[in-house]
Design a protein around this motif. Structure first.
Motif, short mmCIF file in Angstrom:
data_model
loop_
_atom_site.label_atom_id
_atom_site.label_comp_id
_atom_site.label_asym_id
_atom_site.label_seq_id
_atom_site.Cartn_x
_atom_site.Cartn_y
_atom_site.Cartn_z
N ILE A 1 20.99 -5.64 33.81
CA ILE A 1 21.21 -4.63 32.50
C ILE A 1 23.03 -4.70 32.45
CG2 ILE A 1 21.34 -2.68 31.34
CD1 ILE A 1 18.62 -2.41 33.26
N LYS A 2 23.46 -4.54 33.37
CA LYS A 2 24.76 -4.28 33.08
C LYS A 2 25.79 -6.20 32.53
CE LYS A 2 25.52 -0.75 36.32
NZ LYS A 2 24.38 -0.54 37.43
N HIS A 17 24.30 -7.61 30.17
CA HIS A 17 23.50 -7.65 28.84
C HIS A 17 22.19 -9.01 28.64
CE1 HIS A 17 26.45 -5.20 28.31
NE2 HIS A 17 27.12 -5.56 28.50
N LEU A 68 23.11 4.97 32.44
CA LEU A 68 22.56 3.87 31.22
C LEU A 68 21.58 4.58 30.30
CD1 LEU A 68 22.62 0.55 33.02
CD2 LEU A 68 24.26 1.67 32.11
N ARG A 124 23.23 0.56 20.50
CA ARG A 124 23.58 1.09 21.31
C ARG A 124 23.26 1.25 22.32
NH1 ARG A 124 25.68 4.47 16.11
NH2 ARG A 124 23.72 5.54 17.05
N ASP A 169 22.01 0.41 25.60
CA ASP A 169 21.86 0.04 26.90
C ASP A 169 20.57 -0.85 27.55
OD1 ASP A 169 24.71 1.12 27.53
OD2 ASP A 169 23.83 2.31 28.72
N ARG A 175 21.59 -7.02 18.99
CA ARG A 175 21.86 -6.88 20.83
C ARG A 175 22.16 -8.00 21.68
NH1 ARG A 175 20.01 -1.96 22.10
NH2 ARG A 175 18.89 -2.95 24.65
N ASN A 194 25.55 -8.37 23.97
CA ASN A 194 25.53 -6.88 24.40
C ASN A 194 24.85 -5.79 24.77
OD1 ASN A 194 28.52 -6.96 21.99
ND2 ASN A 194 26.59 -7.58 20.47
N ARG A 195 23.62 -5.67 24.57
CA ARG A 195 23.25 -4.61 25.39
C ARG A 195 21.79 -5.54 25.46
NH1 ARG A 195 26.51 -2.54 24.68
NH2 ARG A 195 26.24 0.01 23.49
N SER A 196 21.02 -5.19 26.52
CA SER A 196 19.35 -5.54 27.09
C SER A 196 18.40 -5.21 26.97
CB SER A 196 19.72 -5.42 28.42
OG SER A 196 20.86 -5.94 29.28
N THR A 197 17.56 -6.39 26.20
CA THR A 197 15.98 -5.68 26.32
C THR A 197 15.11 -5.98 26.75
OG1 THR A 197 16.80 -5.96 24.16
CG2 THR A 197 14.00 -5.96 24.48
#
Length: 159
Positions: free
Chosen positions: A10-11, A13, A42, A74, A76, A103, A106-109
């Motif tokens: 997650i950190k 991304h 998070l 935005r 996390d 995302r 930049n971010r995790s899914t």
């Protein structure tokens, strides 16, 4: 599993795709990962994909779509449960591409699905959108495939 629960993905991304038959624990596992991410301070949103797509269609109709997409970008860890229960229409494809584009990197899914990833292209329904969506989602995804019988089925009592 221990590595996934630590949350380094997650950190970093990355994304996570959990597939497997009904009742094998995909939603439970995604919630456990989400709870651990919350304990790690998070932001996390868990939503069934169908519900999110309905919400985004309504937001598009009343002019809130840009704000809603910005808020999703935005978070996390965005957990999309039950990917693939029904084929995607044009609006759904467009919304998903926007979400994954914002995302990506930049971010995790985290996505759960009963369908194997090899069937997702067909489910998305448009080759161009499918290529774009899957490239942004699966390209940087860890994959877990759960197997076995449904955990919801009653088990015989032992005496």
């Amino acid at each position: 599993m221990e590595t996934l629960l630590k949350g380094d993905w997650i950190k970093g991304h990355d994304n996570l795709v959990i597939t497997g038959p009904t009742g094998t624990g995909k939603s439970w596992l995604s919630c456990a990962i989400g709870h651990q991410a919350c304990r790690d301070n998070l932001s996390v949103l868990y939503v069934r994909l169908g519900k999110l797509l309905d919400e985004l269609s309504m937001a598009r109709g009343d002019g809130r779509i840009a704000v809603r997409l910005k808020s999703l970008a935005r978070i996390d860890l965005l957990i999309l449960d039950d990917w693939g229960l029904e084929p995607l229409n044009a609006n759904a494809r467009h919304h998903l591409l926007e979400i994954f584009e914002d995302r990506y990197g930049n971010r995790s899914t985290l996505v759960t699905s009963q369908l194997p990833v090899t069937k997702w292209h067909e489910l998305i329904g448009d080759a161009t959108y499918a290529d774009a969506i899957l490239d942004r989602l699966v390209h940087i995804a860890h994959r877990v495939t759960l197997e076995g019988d449904s955990l919801r089925r009653p088990h015989p009592q032992t005496a």
